[in-house]
Write a protein that holds these residues in place. Sequence first.
Motif, PDB file in Angstrom:
ATOM      1  N   ALA A  33       0.832  -1.206   0.000  1.00 15.76           N
ATOM      2  CA  ALA A  33       0.000   0.000   0.000  1.00 15.76           C
ATOM      3  C   ALA A  33       0.866   1.256   0.000  1.00 15.76           C
ATOM      4  N   LYS A  34       1.957   1.238   0.763  1.00 21.16           N
ATOM      5  CA  LYS A  34       2.857   2.395   0.814  1.00 21.16           C
ATOM      6  C   LYS A  34       3.536   2.626  -0.540  1.00 21.16           C
ATOM      7  N   ILE A  35       3.864   1.549  -1.228  1.00 20.31           N
ATOM      8  CA  ILE A  35       4.462   1.678  -2.551  1.00 20.31           C
ATOM      9  C   ILE A  35       3.424   2.223  -3.538  1.00 20.31           C
ATOM     10  N   GLN A  36       2.206   1.709  -3.451  1.00 18.81           N
ATOM     11  CA  GLN A  36       1.162   2.116  -4.377  1.00 18.81           C
ATOM     12  C   GLN A  36       0.781   3.583  -4.225  1.00 18.81           C
ATOM     13  N   ASP A  37       0.742   4.077  -2.987  1.00 14.68           N
ATOM     14  CA  ASP A  37       0.299   5.462  -2.809  1.00 14.68           C
ATOM     15  C   ASP A  37       1.454   6.467  -2.857  1.00 14.68           C
ATOM     16  N   GLY A  38       2.664   5.969  -3.153  1.00 12.90           N
ATOM     17  CA  GLY A  38       3.803   6.860  -3.331  1.00 12.90           C
ATOM     18  C   GLY A  38       4.542   7.222  -2.063  1.00 12.90           C
ATOM     19  N   ALA A  39       4.156   6.644  -0.926  1.00 14.27           N
ATOM     20  CA  ALA A  39       4.868   6.909   0.323  1.00 14.27           C
ATOM     21  C   ALA A  39       6.255   6.269   0.308  1.00 14.27           C
ATOM     22  N   LEU A  40       6.394   5.190  -0.447  1.00 12.61           N
ATOM     23  CA  LEU A  40       7.693   4.555  -0.675  1.00 12.61           C
ATOM     24  C   LEU A  40       7.997   4.661  -2.162  1.00 12.61           C
ATOM     25  N   LEU A  41       9.117   5.253  -2.509  1.00  8.99           N
ATOM     26  CA  LEU A  41       9.467   5.537  -3.897  1.00  8.99           C
ATOM     27  C   LEU A  41      10.524   4.573  -4.419  1.00  8.99           C
ATOM     28  N   PRO A  42      10.651   4.439  -5.740  1.00  6.11           N
ATOM     29  CA  PRO A  42      11.692   3.576  -6.314  1.00  6.11           C
ATOM     30  C   PRO A  42      13.074   3.923  -5.771  1.00  6.11           C
ATOM     31  N   ASN A  43      13.831   2.887  -5.425  1.00  7.79           N
ATOM     32  CA  ASN A  43      15.200   2.979  -4.883  1.00  7.79           C
ATOM     33  C   ASN A  43      15.245   3.472  -3.436  1.00  7.79           C
ATOM     34  N   GLN A  44      14.093   3.649  -2.806  1.00 10.48           N
ATOM     35  CA  GLN A  44      14.077   4.068  -1.399  1.00 10.48           C
ATOM     36  C   GLN A  44      14.305   2.862  -0.489  1.00 10.48           C
ATOM     37  N   LYS A  45      15.092   3.059   0.559  1.00 13.45           N
ATOM     38  CA  LYS A  45      15.395   1.993   1.509  1.00 13.45           C
ATOM     39  C   LYS A  45      14.225   1.787   2.473  1.00 13.45           C
ATOM     40  N   LEU A 100       9.003  -6.739  -5.979  1.00 18.85           N
ATOM     41  CA  LEU A 100       8.652  -5.385  -5.575  1.00 18.85           C
ATOM     42  C   LEU A 100       9.809  -4.729  -4.827  1.00 18.85           C
ATOM     43  N   LEU A 101      10.638  -5.548  -4.169  1.00 14.54           N
ATOM     44  CA  LEU A 101      11.806  -5.047  -3.451  1.00 14.54           C
ATOM     45  C   LEU A 101      13.059  -5.755  -3.958  1.00 14.54           C
ATOM     46  N   GLU A 102      14.192  -5.161  -3.634  1.00 22.57           N
ATOM     47  CA  GLU A 102      15.492  -5.792  -3.903  1.00 22.57           C
ATOM     48  C   GLU A 102      16.280  -5.810  -2.603  1.00 22.57           C
ATOM     49  N   TYR A 103      16.907  -6.950  -2.317  1.00 19.31           N
ATOM     50  CA  TYR A 103      17.736  -7.053  -1.112  1.00 19.31           C
ATOM     51  C   TYR A 103      19.195  -6.848  -1.494  1.00 19.31           C
ATOM     52  N   ILE A 104      19.837  -5.874  -0.856  1.00 19.54           N
ATOM     53  CA  ILE A 104      21.247  -5.576  -1.092  1.00 19.54           C
ATOM     54  C   ILE A 104      22.016  -5.838   0.203  1.00 19.54           C
ATOM     55  N   PRO A 105      22.944  -6.799   0.203  1.00 19.90           N
ATOM     56  CA  PRO A 105      23.705  -7.104   1.431  1.00 19.90           C
ATOM     57  C   PRO A 105      24.339  -5.862   2.034  1.00 19.90           C
ATOM     58  N   ARG A 106      24.238  -5.748   3.349  1.00 17.33           N
ATOM     59  CA  ARG A 106      24.782  -4.654   4.157  1.00 17.33           C
ATOM     60  C   ARG A 106      24.058  -3.316   3.955  1.00 17.33           C
ATOM     61  N   ARG A 107      23.128  -3.296   3.021  1.00 14.03           N
ATOM     62  CA  ARG A 107      22.326  -2.082   2.844  1.00 14.03           C
ATOM     63  C   ARG A 107      20.868  -2.314   3.230  1.00 14.03           C
ATOM     64  N   GLY A 108      20.349  -3.492   2.923  1.00 12.95           N
ATOM     65  CA  GLY A 108      18.975  -3.821   3.273  1.00 12.95           C
ATOM     66  C   GLY A 108      18.074  -3.908   2.050  1.00 12.95           C
ATOM     67  N   PHE A 109      16.797  -3.645   2.280  1.00 12.85           N
ATOM     68  CA  PHE A 109      15.789  -3.780   1.229  1.00 12.85           C
ATOM     69  C   PHE A 109      15.462  -2.408   0.628  1.00 12.85           C
ATOM     70  N   LEU A 152       9.332  -9.012   3.934  1.00 12.73           N
ATOM     71  CA  LEU A 152      10.289  -8.315   3.075  1.00 12.73           C
ATOM     72  C   LEU A 152      10.923  -9.267   2.065  1.00 12.73           C
ATOM     73  N   PHE A 153      11.256 -10.467   2.505  1.00  9.16           N
ATOM     74  CA  PHE A 153      11.826 -11.431   1.569  1.00  9.16           C
ATOM     75  C   PHE A 153      10.778 -11.916   0.565  1.00  9.16           C
ATOM     76  N   GLN A 154       9.510 -12.011   0.998  1.00  4.83           N
ATOM     77  CA  GLN A 154       8.449 -12.367   0.066  1.00  4.83           C
ATOM     78  C   GLN A 154       8.276 -11.282  -0.993  1.00  4.83           C
ATOM     79  N   LEU A 155       8.341 -10.029  -0.572  1.00  4.44           N
ATOM     80  CA  LEU A 155       8.251  -8.905  -1.505  1.00  4.44           C
ATOM     81  C   LEU A 155       9.437  -8.908  -2.475  1.00  4.44           C
ATOM     82  N   THR A 156      10.586  -9.363  -1.983  1.00  5.88           N
ATOM     83  CA  THR A 156      11.762  -9.493  -2.843  1.00  5.88           C
ATOM     84  C   THR A 156      11.539 -10.590  -3.880  1.00  5.88           C
ATOM     85  N   ASN A 157      10.996 -11.722  -3.438  1.00  3.63           N
ATOM     86  CA  ASN A 157      10.682 -12.812  -4.372  1.00  3.63           C
ATOM     87  C   ASN A 157       9.672 -12.374  -5.419  1.00  3.63           C
TER      88      ASN A 157
END
Length: 214
Positions: free
Chosen positions: A19-31, A60-69, A52-57
């Motif tokens: 929902a946060k992604i859809q309404d723009g509260a979370l933007l592309p490339n935002q941690k 919708l998200l990307e997991y970057i080691p030492r940086r997070g999702f 978060l890992f399900q969203l990665t699968n």
Amino acid sequence: MEAPKYQSLKDHVYNYIVAKIQDGALLPNQKINEAEICKTLDISRTPTREALFQLTNDNLLEYIPRRGFIVNPFDAKKKLDVSQIIGTLDALAASLAIPYLEQSDLSEMIKLAKKIDAHIEKRDFAEYYTDQYRFHEIYILRCNNPTLIETINLLKNSFIRQSYRSDDKEKMAEVLKEVNGEHHQIIECFQTKDKDRLDSLLKYHWRIIDSEML
């Protein structure tokens, strides 16, 4: 914020982030701030990480080691590709739903289409999103194919999130008037059980959203 009784904690977190992604509260490339989500939803880290890992699968998200999702960007070509797939699957769901739709379903769709007209006049695109989603959900849930329903919902979670954000509100209103006109035509197809017209209309319906809005 208490999780709904019918959802697992993981699903509650999943839907919250979507929902946060859809309404723009979370933007592309935002941690993603995991601690903030846990605190807001009053949920422990374990179901939050599972979501978060399900969203990665689900891409919708990307997991970057030492940086997070982070929120995955969604380029124009991929939007077009996904919209074409959604149109085909949505048309299939509509065709399958024809024998199962009740008069109460059609009445609700008519009511929603009229509400959407009012939202467009008010330039209330957030409410437009809510009611147009519900409009399509009515017949999709009646298609009697759980796998198809799950697939459509997954694709819509990623695609629709950026579909109703525009700096040109007048152009957006003009496009949405045309799209809602198609909602009224979709209702007519269900009333007359015109499967062929419904199929072609819904495939076009999703393509026009991509080409005109994005």
